[in-house]
Enzyme design. Structure first.
Site, short mmCIF file in Angstrom:
data_model
loop_
_atom_site.label_atom_id
_atom_site.label_comp_id
_atom_site.label_asym_id
_atom_site.label_seq_id
_atom_site.Cartn_x
_atom_site.Cartn_y
_atom_site.Cartn_z
N ALA A 95 7.79 -1.35 6.43
CA ALA A 95 8.61 -0.94 7.58
C ALA A 95 8.03 0.34 8.14
O ALA A 95 7.24 1.02 7.47
CB ALA A 95 10.05 -0.67 7.13
N GLN A 96 8.42 0.66 9.36
CA GLN A 96 8.20 2.03 9.85
C GLN A 96 9.35 2.80 9.23
O GLN A 96 10.48 2.72 9.69
CB GLN A 96 8.24 2.04 11.38
N SER A 97 9.09 3.53 8.14
CA SER A 97 10.20 4.06 7.34
C SER A 97 10.35 5.58 7.42
O SER A 97 11.14 6.16 6.68
CB SER A 97 10.05 3.62 5.89
N THR A 101 0.82 -1.23 0.00
CA THR A 101 0.00 0.00 0.00
C THR A 101 0.85 1.28 0.00
O THR A 101 0.32 2.38 -0.12
CB THR A 101 -0.93 0.04 1.23
N GLY A 102 2.15 1.12 0.14
CA GLY A 102 3.03 2.29 0.18
C GLY A 102 3.43 2.76 -1.21
O GLY A 102 3.02 2.17 -2.22
N GLN A 103 4.22 3.82 -1.25
CA GLN A 103 4.67 4.36 -2.54
C GLN A 103 5.35 3.28 -3.40
O GLN A 103 4.94 3.02 -4.54
CB GLN A 103 5.65 5.51 -2.31
N THR A 106 18.76 0.74 2.91
CA THR A 106 18.65 2.20 2.72
C THR A 106 19.96 2.94 2.94
O THR A 106 20.82 2.49 3.72
CB THR A 106 17.60 2.77 3.70
N GLU A 115 20.21 5.37 4.72
CA GLU A 115 20.25 5.76 6.14
C GLU A 115 21.18 4.86 6.94
O GLU A 115 21.56 5.18 8.06
CB GLU A 115 18.85 5.74 6.74
N LYS A 141 17.57 -0.95 10.09
CA LYS A 141 17.83 -1.40 8.71
C LYS A 141 19.20 -2.09 8.60
O LYS A 141 19.37 -3.01 7.82
CB LYS A 141 17.73 -0.23 7.74
N LEU A 152 9.09 -4.71 1.59
CA LEU A 152 9.18 -3.25 1.61
C LEU A 152 8.56 -2.65 2.86
O LEU A 152 8.81 -1.49 3.17
CB LEU A 152 8.44 -2.67 0.38
N TYR A 168 15.82 4.20 13.04
CA TYR A 168 15.44 3.59 11.76
C TYR A 168 16.67 3.00 11.06
O TYR A 168 16.66 1.86 10.59
CB TYR A 168 14.77 4.65 10.88
O1 G4F Z 1 12.23 13.26 3.48
P1 G4F Z 1 12.92 12.83 4.71
O2 G4F Z 1 12.06 12.63 5.91
O3 G4F Z 1 13.71 11.51 4.30
P2 G4F Z 1 14.97 10.75 4.94
O4 G4F Z 1 15.03 10.97 6.40
O5 G4F Z 1 16.18 11.10 4.15
O6 G4F Z 1 14.58 9.23 4.68
C1 G4F Z 1 13.91 8.76 3.52
O7 G4F Z 1 14.84 8.24 2.59
C2 G4F Z 1 15.59 7.12 3.07
C3 G4F Z 1 16.52 6.66 1.95
O8 G4F Z 1 15.80 6.10 0.90
C4 G4F Z 1 14.66 6.00 3.50
F1 G4F Z 1 15.39 4.98 4.00
C5 G4F Z 1 13.69 6.50 4.53
O9 G4F Z 1 12.76 5.47 4.84
C6 G4F Z 1 12.93 7.69 3.95
O10 G4F Z 1 12.18 7.26 2.85
O11 G4F Z 1 14.05 13.87 5.10
C7 G4F Z 1 15.02 14.30 4.17
C8 G4F Z 1 15.86 15.41 4.78
C9 G4F Z 1 16.38 15.09 6.18
O12 G4F Z 1 17.71 15.52 6.25
C10 G4F Z 1 15.53 15.95 7.12
O13 G4F Z 1 16.18 16.35 8.33
O14 G4F Z 1 15.03 16.57 4.95
C11 G4F Z 1 15.30 17.14 6.22
N1 G4F Z 1 14.14 17.95 6.62
C12 G4F Z 1 14.16 19.31 6.83
N2 G4F Z 1 12.94 19.72 7.20
C13 G4F Z 1 12.89 17.50 6.84
C14 G4F Z 1 12.13 18.63 7.22
N3 G4F Z 1 12.35 16.26 6.75
C15 G4F Z 1 11.02 16.13 7.01
N4 G4F Z 1 10.46 14.90 6.89
N5 G4F Z 1 10.24 17.21 7.40
C16 G4F Z 1 10.74 18.48 7.51
O15 G4F Z 1 10.04 19.42 7.85
#
Ligand code: G4F
Length: 330
Positions: free
Chosen positions: A85-87, A11-13, A128, A130, A156, A83, A152
């Site tokens: 997970a609490q991601s 159901t996710g992206q 990932t 991460e 992983k 796929l 997270y």
């Molecule tokens: O979009 P994000 O929440 O993604 P993040 O943490 O990079 O992780 C995503 O990608 C990973 C790699 O594929 C996956 F493993 C994981 O499950 C997920 O899909 O944040 C991206 C960046 C971070 O550095 C965060 O600190 O954006 C920065 N950020 C700045 N302001 C923010 C915000 N992130 C979020 N979510 N919300 C903000 O307001």
């Protein structure tokens, strides 16, 4: 004979794009969903709504070994894409225990079930970037040391080693895709890309007055999700199981994403963006960039949608969505 694939997190992206992709390849596609999702299809199954009649959905929980065992026993898949997970990395700081427990046990349960019931089934684990966290080198490749910076990421890394363990000890055809950030118009609203594009669309249509963000100097390697699910499938078609970095190889800051998104909508970001210290994470990797040379060489995989186009696709889709819903303030 029709190949049967099983997807956790359908159901996710990524699950929804992968299900579409596998259907096009002629697979019989089975998906594991939580019971609550079946009871609330409008909100929880929206990404697969258009293909629901072609899918086989099974109610089970990643937290319940017997429920996963039952599904694997019934389906007998030839390929399993794990796929679910609490991601959401940000949330993993707020609830470390359920993130680590669900992500680690879910992977362990699935692997153990496959070993017992379908040892020939090929297995994909969604690893990932991460896991690199505070990366020791840039760009990162399959040999770069892990230094996760979030619960997270820790969960992983554990799932990655479990997957390798099942490959080594029990000869399960198990692969890890070390995927970097991949986004789309189906991304959840809590991730920064979709938060930006959906808020830009709302501002454009007069429905919001500001975009509140955390650390905008963080840099990520962003790609377009449909291309990343193709890489998952490619890994399972190889003669040998292996692990691959899947990335665009380019890094851009959150700030660059913001500027481009506002520009696409014909707005100036300076008028709308507010930085909020409460949205900063306690720790994180600030610059992640992947080296996907191995995937290019062995899988023949390449990403084709560049960063600028990705942002444009997402902003335009969000404006269209709100417009179609009649939310435009005329
Ligand atoms: O979009 P994000 O929440 O993604 P993040 O943490 O990079 O992780 C995503 O990608 C990973 C790699 O594929 C996956 F493993 C994981 O499950 C997920 O899909 O944040 C991206 C960046 C971070 O550095 C965060 O600190 O954006 C920065 N950020 C700045 N302001 C923010 C915000 N992130 C979020 N979510 N919300 C903000 O307001």
């Amino acid at each position: 004979m029709t190949k049967r694939a099983l997807i956790t997190g359908i159901t996710g992206q990524d699950g929804s794009f992968l299900a579409e992709f596998l259907l096009k390849q002629g697979y019989e596609v089975h998906g594991i969903v939580r019971h609550v999702a079946l009871e609330d299809p409008v909100h929880r199954l929206w990404r697969i709504h258009h293909i629901l009649d072609q899918l086989h959905l099974h109610s089970a929980s990643l937290e319940s070994y017997p429920s996963l065992f039952r599904v694997v026993h019934q389906v007998e898949p030839v390929e399993c894409y794990h796929l679910a997970a609490q991601s959401y990395v940000g949330y993993s700081f707020e609830d470390e225990f359920s993130t680590v427990n669900t992500n680690l046990n879910g992977t362990h349960f699935i692997l153990s079930t496959l070993k017992e019931r379908s040892p020939q089934c090929r297995f994909y684990f969604a690893a990932t970037s991460e896991m690199f966290g505070l990366a020791q080198e840039s760009p990162q490749n399959e040999l770069t040391a892990f230094h996760p910076r979030s619960p997270y990421g820790v969960s992983k890394v554990a799932g990655y080693y479990l997957t390798q363990h099942y490959r080594d000890a029990y000869q399960i055809f198990a692969c890890c895709g070390i995927a970097y950030n991949h986004e789309s118009e189906r991304r959840g609203f809590e991730y920064v890309s979709r938060k930006i594009t959906s808020t830009v669309a709302r501002i454009k249509l007069g429905l919001a007055r500001e975009l509140r963000l955390g650390n905008t100097s963080a840099k990520r390697d962003w790609g377009y999700a449909p291309e990343y699910v193709r890489a998952m499938w490619m890994m399972l078609q190889q003669p040998q199981p292996d692990d691959f970095v899947i990335a665009s190889g380019e890094t851009h800051s959150v700030q660059e994403f913001v500027e481009l998104a506002f520009q696409t909508a014909g707005l100036d970001w300076r008028d709308w963006v507010v930085q909020d210290q409460r949205l900063f994470r306690p720790s994180e990797g600030l610059e992640l960039r992947g080296d996907a040379a191995k995937a290019h060489r062995i899988l023949g995989w390449h990403n084709e949608v560049p960063f600028e186009q990705l942002v444009k696709i997402m902003v335009e889709a969000d404006i269209r969505r709100l417009d179609d819903a009649g939310e435009f303030i005329h």
